[in-house]
Structures are given as structure tokens and as C-alpha cells.
Design a protein around this motif. Structure first.
Motif, PDB file in Angstrom:
ATOM      1  N   UNK A  46      77.101 -81.307   7.348  1.00 26.78           N
ATOM      2  CA  UNK A  46      78.395 -81.703   7.898  1.00 26.78           C
ATOM      3  C   UNK A  46      79.274 -82.234   6.773  1.00 26.78           C
ATOM      4  N   UNK A  47      80.557 -82.286   7.035  1.00 25.08           N
ATOM      5  CA  UNK A  47      81.519 -82.793   6.050  1.00 25.08           C
ATOM      6  C   UNK A  47      82.330 -83.907   6.683  1.00 25.08           C
ATOM      7  N   UNK A  48      82.809 -84.824   5.858  1.00 19.27           N
ATOM      8  CA  UNK A  48      83.703 -85.874   6.338  1.00 19.27           C
ATOM      9  C   UNK A  48      84.731 -86.196   5.267  1.00 19.27           C
ATOM     10  N   UNK A  49      85.879 -86.680   5.710  1.00 25.48           N
ATOM     11  CA  UNK A  49      86.941 -87.083   4.788  1.00 25.48           C
ATOM     12  C   UNK A  49      87.665 -88.291   5.329  1.00 25.48           C
ATOM     13  N   UNK A  50      88.387 -88.997   4.440  1.00 27.53           N
ATOM     14  CA  UNK A  50      89.004 -90.213   4.929  1.00 27.53           C
ATOM     15  C   UNK A  50      90.096 -90.810   4.078  1.00 27.53           C
ATOM     16  N   UNK A  57      80.413 -83.258   1.414  1.00 28.24           N
ATOM     17  CA  UNK A  57      79.516 -82.423   2.201  1.00 28.24           C
ATOM     18  C   UNK A  57      78.149 -83.101   2.197  1.00 28.24           C
ATOM     19  N   UNK A  58      77.562 -83.275   3.405  1.00 31.60           N
ATOM     20  CA  UNK A  58      76.311 -84.011   3.556  1.00 31.60           C
ATOM     21  C   UNK A  58      75.235 -83.161   4.228  1.00 31.60           C
ATOM     22  N   UNK A  59      73.982 -83.528   3.977  1.00 36.41           N
ATOM     23  CA  UNK A  59      72.894 -83.114   4.849  1.00 36.41           C
ATOM     24  C   UNK A  59      72.880 -84.076   6.038  1.00 36.41           C
ATOM     25  N   UNK A  60      72.110 -83.754   7.077  1.00 38.20           N
ATOM     26  CA  UNK A  60      72.116 -84.581   8.280  1.00 38.20           C
ATOM     27  C   UNK A  60      71.508 -85.966   8.078  1.00 38.20           C
ATOM     28  N   UNK A  65      75.680 -83.623  -0.600  1.00 38.46           N
ATOM     29  CA  UNK A  65      75.412 -82.333  -1.218  1.00 38.46           C
ATOM     30  C   UNK A  65      76.389 -82.092  -2.359  1.00 38.46           C
ATOM     31  N   UNK A  66      77.680 -82.354  -2.081  1.00 38.25           N
ATOM     32  CA  UNK A  66      78.687 -82.237  -3.136  1.00 38.25           C
ATOM     33  C   UNK A  66      79.969 -82.911  -2.683  1.00 38.25           C
ATOM     34  N   UNK A  67      80.764 -83.428  -3.632  1.00 41.67           N
ATOM     35  CA  UNK A  67      82.086 -83.959  -3.291  1.00 41.67           C
ATOM     36  C   UNK A  67      83.041 -82.809  -3.012  1.00 41.67           C
ATOM     37  N   UNK A  68      83.963 -83.013  -2.078  1.00 41.37           N
ATOM     38  CA  UNK A  68      84.930 -81.980  -1.702  1.00 41.37           C
ATOM     39  C   UNK A  68      86.328 -82.369  -2.175  1.00 41.37           C
ATOM     40  N   UNK A  69      86.408 -82.792  -3.412  1.00 39.97           N
ATOM     41  CA  UNK A  69      87.668 -83.147  -4.048  1.00 39.97           C
ATOM     42  C   UNK A  69      87.468 -83.001  -5.544  1.00 39.97           C
ATOM     43  N   UNK A  70      88.543 -82.962  -6.263  1.00 36.90           N
ATOM     44  CA  UNK A  70      88.464 -82.839  -7.720  1.00 36.90           C
ATOM     45  C   UNK A  70      88.626 -84.221  -8.341  1.00 36.90           C
ATOM     46  N   UNK A  71      87.695 -84.600  -9.175  1.00 31.83           N
ATOM     47  CA  UNK A  71      87.783 -85.897  -9.855  1.00 31.83           C
ATOM     48  C   UNK A  71      88.981 -85.913 -10.809  1.00 31.83           C
ATOM     49  N   UNK A  72      89.862 -86.906 -10.709  1.00 28.24           N
ATOM     50  CA  UNK A  72      91.024 -86.977 -11.602  1.00 28.24           C
ATOM     51  C   UNK A  72      90.659 -86.939 -13.077  1.00 28.24           C
ATOM     52  N   UNK A  73      89.492 -87.490 -13.431  1.00 27.87           N
ATOM     53  CA  UNK A  73      89.097 -87.529 -14.840  1.00 27.87           C
ATOM     54  C   UNK A  73      88.778 -86.148 -15.397  1.00 27.87           C
ATOM     55  N   UNK A  74      88.614 -85.169 -14.499  1.00 30.66           N
ATOM     56  CA  UNK A  74      88.274 -83.818 -14.957  1.00 30.66           C
ATOM     57  C   UNK A  74      89.502 -83.033 -15.404  1.00 30.66           C
TER      58      UNK A  74
END
Length: 227
Positions: A46-50, A57-60, A65-74
Motif C-alpha cells: 500500500x502507499x500513503x502520502x501526507x 510505498x509499504x508492505x503490509x 519499500x521505497x519513497x515516492x518523492x524525489x529527495x531535494x538533495x538529489x
């Protein structure tokens, strides 16, 4: 991978409960409201945002699993405006196949993630005057077709078959925010609801609405036959 815990809070008596996410339950300074969530159609993900301009993105079991945004430092300062959310994440939806996940923000952008490749597919940018993303809706049959609903009343139809998104059509549901869009009729039509109190139905092949229903005159809980 870190584990993010979720807790249900009632801030004040009589208010709706709210979900928050933070990595350390003892650190209240890390508390962030969660505004949206989406379940994978086939896998235990599942995924969540806020509020913190981020999504995950998460396992149950709550493992990231992975972040769904781009890190500003990148990115360089010039690239940050193009690749990083600058406002809260309020919309999330997997396509029917589950290989793509759309993440929408109040800053007017939508990032499309390839769940299988664990990578960013493309970014949909709106004009500043079009306002925030109100909702996103994947087509029920075509896994590469997406609707985005905007605060200025626009609805945009996108083709995402390649990494270069194609804007196929723009529909105008008045001047009020278009709060929600939904495909129906085996994906041959879609409907929208707006702040002006109207439910509208559309044929995606043209920009004119097919029907309009006043939800205020019908009453919010009366049955409505949509054609």
C-alpha cells in the motif's frame, strides 16, 4: 528499510479521527498527518502520502519499500522545482495492472512511479493558475490512461504509454474546483463532481459534457440514475 508506525488520533472531541505517521512513536515532533492511501490491486502493498510533502510505498507490516518523492538533495537548485513536491501529497492511485502508481500533490504536480522497476516514470506538471491536484483516476481498462482533476475546474486526460506523457484532452467542469473523477460504463465514460454542486458525465472522445445533475436540488442522499 525503516518501519513507519501509524496511529489514530482524535485531536478534539467531536472531530473526525486522523491518521499520523512517524518513525519514532516517542518523538511527537516527527508527527505528520496522512492525507491519502491506496492499496495495490494484486500484491500486499500500500502507499500513503501526507502533510510533509512526501509519500511512501509499504508492505503490509509497515516496512518502507521505497519513497515516492524525489529527495531535494538529489537535485540542483534549478531542478528542485521540477522534481520535488513543494506541498502536501493528497492523491494516490494504482492502475488496474498495479505496475504504475500516480502520486498527486497540492503543488499541482503528479509523479508517475513504475512499481515494478522501483523508479520514477514521468512527471505531470500543471500551470500555476490551474491550482492543486484534487483527484486522480486511472482508466478501468487501459493501464496507461489517467485523469487528473484540478482546483480551477479543469480535468485532463493523459496517455502515459511512454516516459513522455501525452496530454490527450482537457475538459472544463465550470470554474469551481473539480473534486473527484471516476470512470464508469466499462471505461467509455467518466463522471466528475465539483464545488458548484453539480455531477457531470463526459464522453472522453470530446470535450463536451453529456449530462449535468444538480446534487443540491436532488439532495445529497437521493438515488441518481447516471447515463
Amino acid at each position: 528499510m525503516s518501519s513507519v508506525q501509524f496511529y489514530l488520533h482524535n485531536d478534539k472531541e467531536g472531530e473526525f479521527p486522523r491518521f499520523y505517521q512517524y518513525e519514532d512513536p516517542d518523538q511527537e515532533t516527527d508527527l505528520n498527518p496522512v492525507y491519502c492511501t491506496a492499496l495495490h490491486p494484486h500484491l500486499a502493498l500500500y502507499a500513503s502520502g501526507g502533510h510533509d510533502d512526501r509519500a511512501f510505498l509499504f508492505t503490509m507490516d509497515g516496512t518502507v519499500v521505497m519513497p515516492l518523492y524525489a529527495e531535494p538533495t538529489a537535485f540542483s537548485d534549478a531542478e528542485k522545482d521540477s522534481f520535488c513536491f513543494s506541498d502536501s501529497v493528497t492523491s494516490l492511485e494504482f492502475n488496474e495492472k498495479g505496475n504504475l502508481l500516480a502520486v498527486g500533490s497540492m503543488d499541482g504536480s503528479v509523479i508517475i512511479w513504475d512499481v515494478e522497476e522501483r523508479s520514477m516514470r514521468c512527471i505531470l506538471r500543471q500551470e500555476e493558475e490551474e491550482g492543486e491536484i484534487m483527484s486522480i483516476s486511472w482508466h478501468t481498462k487501459s493501464n496507461d490512461i489517467l485523469l487528473t482533476s484540478l482546483a480551477n475546474g479543469f480535468i485532463k486526460l493523459w496517455n502515459l504509454k511512454s516516459k513522455e506523457p501525452q496530454l490527450m484532452n482537457i475538459y472544463v467542469a465550470g470554474a469551481s474546483p473539480c473534486n473527484y473523477s471516476l470512470w464508469y460504463g466499462e471505461g467509455k465514460k467518466f463522471l466528475t463532481v465539483s464545488d458548484d454542486g453539480f455531477l457531470r458525465t463526459w464522453d472522453p472522445r470530446n470535450t463536451q459534457q453529456t449530462n449535468q445533475y444538480s446534487m443540491l436540488s436532488m439532495g445529497r442522499h437521493e438515488e441518481c440514475s447516471i447515463t
